[in-house]
Design a protein around this motif. Structure first.
Motif, PDB file in Angstrom:
ATOM      1  N   CYS A  97       0.851  -1.181   0.000  1.00  0.00           N
ATOM      2  CA  CYS A  97       0.000   0.000   0.000  1.00  0.00           C
ATOM      3  C   CYS A  97       0.896   1.242   0.000  1.00  0.00           C
ATOM      4  O   CYS A  97       1.739   1.413   0.896  1.00  0.00           O
ATOM      5  CB  CYS A  97      -0.900  -0.009   1.228  1.00  0.00           C
ATOM      6  N   LEU A  98       0.693   2.085  -0.950  1.00  0.00           N
ATOM      7  CA  LEU A  98       1.490   3.307  -1.033  1.00  0.00           C
ATOM      8  C   LEU A  98       1.205   4.252   0.126  1.00  0.00           C
ATOM      9  O   LEU A  98       2.084   4.959   0.594  1.00  0.00           O
ATOM     10  CB  LEU A  98       1.203   4.035  -2.349  1.00  0.00           C
ATOM     11  N   TYR A  99      -0.014   4.251   0.586  1.00  0.00           N
ATOM     12  CA  TYR A  99      -0.409   5.187   1.632  1.00  0.00           C
ATOM     13  C   TYR A  99       0.002   4.725   3.032  1.00  0.00           C
ATOM     14  O   TYR A  99       0.267   5.538   3.906  1.00  0.00           O
ATOM     15  CB  TYR A  99      -1.919   5.425   1.577  1.00  0.00           C
ATOM     16  N   PHE A 100       0.077   3.405   3.238  1.00  0.00           N
ATOM     17  CA  PHE A 100       0.426   2.886   4.552  1.00  0.00           C
ATOM     18  C   PHE A 100       1.833   3.315   4.959  1.00  0.00           C
ATOM     19  O   PHE A 100       2.074   3.701   6.099  1.00  0.00           O
ATOM     20  CB  PHE A 100       0.302   1.362   4.583  1.00  0.00           C
ATOM     21  N   SER A 101       2.774   3.243   4.016  1.00  0.00           N
ATOM     22  CA  SER A 101       4.155   3.612   4.344  1.00  0.00           C
ATOM     23  C   SER A 101       4.264   5.089   4.706  1.00  0.00           C
ATOM     24  O   SER A 101       5.184   5.497   5.406  1.00  0.00           O
ATOM     25  CB  SER A 101       5.082   3.284   3.183  1.00  0.00           C
ATOM     26  N   LEU A 102       3.309   5.890   4.250  1.00  0.00           N
ATOM     27  CA  LEU A 102       3.279   7.315   4.594  1.00  0.00           C
ATOM     28  C   LEU A 102       2.458   7.577   5.858  1.00  0.00           C
ATOM     29  O   LEU A 102       2.373   8.713   6.324  1.00  0.00           O
ATOM     30  CB  LEU A 102       2.690   8.130   3.433  1.00  0.00           C
ATOM     31  N   GLY A 103       1.834   6.501   6.364  1.00  0.00           N
ATOM     32  CA  GLY A 103       0.978   6.648   7.542  1.00  0.00           C
ATOM     33  C   GLY A 103      -0.366   7.253   7.216  1.00  0.00           C
ATOM     34  O   GLY A 103      -1.035   7.813   8.080  1.00  0.00           O
ATOM     35  N   GLU A 104      -0.792   7.131   5.955  1.00  0.00           N
ATOM     36  CA  GLU A 104      -2.017   7.793   5.514  1.00  0.00           C
ATOM     37  C   GLU A 104      -3.056   6.846   4.917  1.00  0.00           C
ATOM     38  O   GLU A 104      -3.933   7.279   4.190  1.00  0.00           O
ATOM     39  CB  GLU A 104      -1.670   8.866   4.475  1.00  0.00           C
ATOM     40  N   CYS A 105      -2.966   5.544   5.219  1.00  0.00           N
ATOM     41  CA  CYS A 105      -3.945   4.614   4.661  1.00  0.00           C
ATOM     42  C   CYS A 105      -5.254   4.720   5.458  1.00  0.00           C
ATOM     43  O   CYS A 105      -5.301   4.376   6.634  1.00  0.00           O
ATOM     44  CB  CYS A 105      -3.432   3.175   4.683  1.00  0.00           C
ATOM     45  N   PHE A 141      -4.454  -3.830  -0.198  1.00  0.00           N
ATOM     46  CA  PHE A 141      -3.027  -3.880  -0.506  1.00  0.00           C
ATOM     47  C   PHE A 141      -2.213  -4.268   0.721  1.00  0.00           C
ATOM     48  O   PHE A 141      -2.632  -4.055   1.865  1.00  0.00           O
ATOM     49  CB  PHE A 141      -2.557  -2.533  -1.056  1.00  0.00           C
ATOM     50  N   CYS A 142      -1.056  -4.804   0.492  1.00  0.00           N
ATOM     51  CA  CYS A 142      -0.188  -5.285   1.555  1.00  0.00           C
ATOM     52  C   CYS A 142       0.365  -4.127   2.381  1.00  0.00           C
ATOM     53  O   CYS A 142       0.789  -3.109   1.838  1.00  0.00           O
ATOM     54  CB  CYS A 142       0.963  -6.081   0.939  1.00  0.00           C
ATOM     55  N   HIS A 143       0.373  -4.307   3.710  1.00  0.00           N
ATOM     56  CA  HIS A 143       0.925  -3.307   4.615  1.00  0.00           C
ATOM     57  C   HIS A 143       2.253  -3.740   5.230  1.00  0.00           C
ATOM     58  O   HIS A 143       2.722  -3.142   6.180  1.00  0.00           O
ATOM     59  CB  HIS A 143      -0.077  -2.994   5.729  1.00  0.00           C
ATOM     60  N   MET A 144       2.858  -4.793   4.701  1.00  0.00           N
ATOM     61  CA  MET A 144       4.139  -5.284   5.205  1.00  0.00           C
ATOM     62  C   MET A 144       5.287  -4.504   4.553  1.00  0.00           C
ATOM     63  O   MET A 144       5.148  -3.991   3.438  1.00  0.00           O
ATOM     64  CB  MET A 144       4.305  -6.773   4.892  1.00  0.00           C
ATOM     65  N   ASP A 145       6.424  -4.437   5.257  1.00  0.00           N
ATOM     66  CA  ASP A 145       7.617  -3.824   4.672  1.00  0.00           C
ATOM     67  C   ASP A 145       8.189  -4.742   3.606  1.00  0.00           C
ATOM     68  O   ASP A 145       8.208  -5.963   3.773  1.00  0.00           O
ATOM     69  CB  ASP A 145       8.688  -3.598   5.748  1.00  0.00           C
ATOM     70  N   HIS A 146       8.637  -4.155   2.519  1.00  0.00           N
ATOM     71  CA  HIS A 146       9.268  -4.907   1.436  1.00  0.00           C
ATOM     72  C   HIS A 146      10.575  -4.214   1.073  1.00  0.00           C
ATOM     73  O   HIS A 146      10.676  -2.985   1.152  1.00  0.00           O
ATOM     74  CB  HIS A 146       8.362  -4.950   0.200  1.00  0.00           C
ATOM     75  N   PRO A 147      11.586  -4.996   0.675  1.00  0.00           N
ATOM     76  CA  PRO A 147      12.846  -4.352   0.262  1.00  0.00           C
ATOM     77  C   PRO A 147      12.609  -3.490  -0.977  1.00  0.00           C
ATOM     78  O   PRO A 147      11.762  -3.816  -1.817  1.00  0.00           O
ATOM     79  CB  PRO A 147      13.772  -5.517  -0.038  1.00  0.00           C
ATOM     80  N   GLY A 155      -7.257   1.037   6.510  1.00  0.00           N
ATOM     81  CA  GLY A 155      -6.881   0.196   7.643  1.00  0.00           C
ATOM     82  C   GLY A 155      -6.870  -1.287   7.308  1.00  0.00           C
ATOM     83  O   GLY A 155      -6.307  -1.709   6.299  1.00  0.00           O
ATOM     84  N   ASP A 156      -7.534  -2.104   8.157  1.00  0.00           N
ATOM     85  CA  ASP A 156      -7.560  -3.557   7.967  1.00  0.00           C
ATOM     86  C   ASP A 156      -8.335  -3.978   6.720  1.00  0.00           C
ATOM     87  O   ASP A 156      -8.164  -5.094   6.234  1.00  0.00           O
ATOM     88  CB  ASP A 156      -8.176  -4.246   9.190  1.00  0.00           C
ATOM     89  N   SER A 157      -9.191  -3.124   6.209  1.00  0.00           N
ATOM     90  CA  SER A 157      -9.966  -3.485   5.013  1.00  0.00           C
ATOM     91  C   SER A 157      -9.236  -3.110   3.715  1.00  0.00           C
ATOM     92  O   SER A 157      -9.774  -3.295   2.628  1.00  0.00           O
ATOM     93  CB  SER A 157     -11.347  -2.821   5.057  1.00  0.00           C
TER      94      SER A 157
END
Length: 92
Positions: A1-9, A17-23, A12-14
């Protein structure tokens, strides 16, 4: 999720897109830049490659060891490897 990494998703749980860290993926040349690279003269390709390898080697933590490798590479490539064309002369 592009927004999760910015803290703006907001989803939430619904969120679908994936909210895990990826290299991070290494950067890739786009189609335009790949075509330009293919059209470069072999001497220019070698010069740029030499420049990239040299800067990466010299950025390592072992300057005395890497300087020896850079010197060997310079000798093997000759003076032509040291002459880079002006990138602005190539246009976009």
């Amino acid at each position: 999720c592009l927004y999760f990494s910015l803290g703006e998703c907001a989803n939430g749980d619904s969120c679908a897109f994936c909210h895990m860290d990826h290299p991070k993926r290494p950067p890739h040349l786009d189609k335009h830049h790949r075509a330009k690279l293919q059209n470069l003269a072999p001497e220019t390709k070698r010069a740029w490659l030499f420049s990239i390898i040299k800067s990466k080697l010299l950025s390592l933590d072992h300057p005395s060891a890497t300087q020896g490798i850079v010197d060997e590479l310079t000798e093997a490539c000759g003076a032509a490897a040291l002459t880079l064309p002006d990138p602005t002369s190539m246009g976009r």
